[in-house]
Design a protein around this motif. Structure first.
Motif, short mmCIF file in Angstrom:
data_model
loop_
_atom_site.label_atom_id
_atom_site.label_comp_id
_atom_site.label_asym_id
_atom_site.label_seq_id
_atom_site.Cartn_x
_atom_site.Cartn_y
_atom_site.Cartn_z
N PRO A 135 121.31 20.56 24.59
CA PRO A 135 121.15 20.86 25.56
C PRO A 135 121.87 20.06 26.73
O PRO A 135 122.51 21.02 27.35
CB PRO A 135 119.70 19.24 25.58
N ILE A 136 122.51 19.65 25.80
CA ILE A 136 124.36 18.98 26.93
C ILE A 136 124.68 20.66 27.38
O ILE A 136 124.65 20.82 28.32
CB ILE A 136 124.93 18.19 25.47
N ILE A 137 124.91 21.40 26.14
CA ILE A 137 125.85 22.67 26.01
C ILE A 137 124.59 23.30 27.38
O ILE A 137 125.56 23.98 28.01
CB ILE A 137 126.38 23.13 24.49
N ALA A 138 123.32 23.40 26.86
CA ALA A 138 123.03 24.64 27.51
C ALA A 138 123.03 23.32 29.56
O ALA A 138 123.08 24.90 30.17
CB ALA A 138 121.68 24.04 27.56
N GLY A 182 127.96 25.53 35.50
CA GLY A 182 129.10 26.48 35.79
C GLY A 182 130.22 26.00 35.15
O GLY A 182 131.62 26.18 34.64
N VAL A 183 130.11 24.77 33.94
CA VAL A 183 131.23 24.20 32.51
C VAL A 183 131.00 25.04 32.15
O VAL A 183 130.41 25.46 31.01
CB VAL A 183 131.16 23.02 32.65
N PRO A 184 132.45 26.17 31.82
CA PRO A 184 133.04 26.56 30.25
C PRO A 184 132.32 25.40 29.12
O PRO A 184 133.68 24.95 29.40
CB PRO A 184 134.04 27.33 30.78
N VAL A 185 132.30 25.68 27.70
CA VAL A 185 132.58 24.97 26.95
C VAL A 185 132.87 25.40 25.70
O VAL A 185 132.20 26.50 25.29
CB VAL A 185 130.62 24.21 26.87
N CYS A 186 133.39 24.49 24.67
CA CYS A 186 133.97 25.10 23.77
C CYS A 186 132.97 24.06 22.41
O CYS A 186 133.16 22.82 23.06
CB CYS A 186 135.52 24.77 23.18
N ALA A 187 132.68 24.58 21.86
CA ALA A 187 131.67 23.31 21.04
C ALA A 187 132.96 23.00 19.84
O ALA A 187 134.22 23.77 19.69
CB ALA A 187 130.37 23.94 20.43
N HIS A 188 132.13 22.13 18.92
CA HIS A 188 133.37 21.59 17.79
C HIS A 188 131.84 21.39 16.35
O HIS A 188 132.14 20.55 16.49
CB HIS A 188 134.02 20.79 18.28
N LEU A 189 132.41 22.15 15.16
CA LEU A 189 131.70 21.75 14.31
C LEU A 189 132.64 21.40 12.96
O LEU A 189 133.80 21.66 12.76
CB LEU A 189 130.78 22.99 14.19
N ALA A 224 122.95 28.07 17.10
CA ALA A 224 122.06 27.48 17.97
C ALA A 224 123.50 27.14 19.40
O ALA A 224 122.43 27.59 20.75
CB ALA A 224 121.65 26.09 17.62
N LEU A 225 124.39 26.77 19.13
CA LEU A 225 126.05 26.49 20.03
C LEU A 225 125.90 27.60 20.44
O LEU A 225 126.05 27.59 21.95
CB LEU A 225 126.74 25.28 19.35
N GLU A 226 125.97 28.49 19.80
CA GLU A 226 126.41 29.86 20.26
C GLU A 226 125.26 30.21 21.67
O GLU A 226 125.05 30.70 22.96
CB GLU A 226 126.41 31.21 19.63
N ALA A 227 123.91 29.95 21.15
CA ALA A 227 122.63 30.74 22.11
C ALA A 227 123.05 29.30 23.65
O ALA A 227 122.16 30.04 24.09
CB ALA A 227 121.49 30.37 21.63
N ALA A 228 123.39 28.51 23.18
CA ALA A 228 122.89 27.50 23.96
C ALA A 228 123.84 28.17 25.09
O ALA A 228 123.93 26.82 26.69
CB ALA A 228 122.91 25.53 23.62
N GLY A 229 125.09 28.93 25.08
CA GLY A 229 125.85 28.56 26.15
C GLY A 229 127.31 28.29 25.56
O GLY A 229 128.73 28.59 26.39
N ALA A 230 127.92 27.70 24.34
CA ALA A 230 129.58 28.07 24.52
C ALA A 230 129.67 28.88 24.33
O ALA A 230 129.80 30.03 23.52
CB ALA A 230 129.15 27.26 22.37
#
Ligand code: KIV
Length: 256
Positions: A120-123, A129-136, A167-173
């Protein structure tokens, strides 16, 4: 093509992304001049700059300070900044933290540690308008609870990492850092995603590599086994950085 689109296009072109941490203006200038694709203002600064035992003590104000220095040294670079411990614990905290970093330090991307629980935070950030990189994988902000361990060792753990990544990619990462993930699992995730993965200690089948600058320069008190010093054989710092870039792009680092 804008800068982010260009970086994202590397994956389909088969060109590896290179990323190094930077914490001040002098190194930011040098790394950018050497051609590093992404500068990461990592909360690893808590350990390698501030001398703490973990990244937990690092504050948002620390990140704003260091990100501002890095931006000053590299005005045109793509700069990604960690949202440090507990600064993205709620949607409003995450929005506030990203806004502060982007407006005060003029950086273009934030990085957030976490599994599907941060979807939800990444979405929300990406919608704003914030580009996000996730970290697993190994999550340094969770190290007090989970320790510093390789991730994805069992079948179940590998499936969960893959599901988290999708899921992180689908959220917009827009990108995904994979830290200390079993290399075969990191390879599988990299194949399954359309966004680039950037590995650290996760083998050589990711779409890019990141290292902590102090490890690359042989300055860390406890360098991880996967992060050799590149400042060898009489190289200058510039030559060591270029050797890293060349080794990543030619698939020689990390070794297969
Ligand atoms: O803080 C950091 O430097 C990082 C890298 C290890 C990926 O997150």
């Amino acid at each position: 093509m804008n800068k982010l689109a260009k970086l994202l296009s590397y994956k389909s072109e088969g060109k590896k992304l290179t990323c190094l941490t930077a914490y001040d203006a002098s190194f930011a200038r040098l790394l950018d001049a050497c051609g590093v694709d992404i500068l990461l203002v990592g909360d690893s600064l808590g350990m390698v700059v501030q001398g703490h035992q973990s990244t937990v003590p690092v504050t948002l104000e620390d990140m704003i300070y260091h990100a501002t220095l890095v931006r000053r040294g590299a005005p045109k670079a793509w700069i990604m900044v960690d949202l440090p411990f507990m600064t993205a614990a709620s949607l409003s905290d995450a929005l506030y933290s990203a806004k502060q970093l982007m407006q005060k330090s003029s950086v273009q991307m934030v990085k957030i540690e976490g599994d599907q629980s941060v979807v939800p935070i990444i979405a929300t950030l990406t919608q704003q308008g914030v580009p996000v990189c996730a970290h697993l994988g190994l999550l340094p902000q969770q190290a007090l609870r989970l320790g510093y361990k390789t991730a994805g060792k069992t079948g179940d753990a590998a499936e969960k990492l893959l599901a988290d990544a999708l899921a992180l990619e689908a959220a917009g990462a827009s990108m995904l850092v994979l830290e200390c993930v079993v290399p075969d699992v990191a390879a599988r995730i990299s194949q399954a995603l359309t966004i680039p993965t950037i590995g650290i200690g996760s083998g050589n089948k990711t779409d890019g590599q990141v290292l902590v600058l102090h490890d690359l320069l042989g300055l860390s008190a406890y360098p991880p086994s996967f992060a050799p010093s590149f400042l060898i054989n009489g190289r200058t710092i510039e030559q060591a950085v270029i050797a890293f870039i060349d080794a990543v792009r030619s698939d020689q680092f990390p070794a297969a």
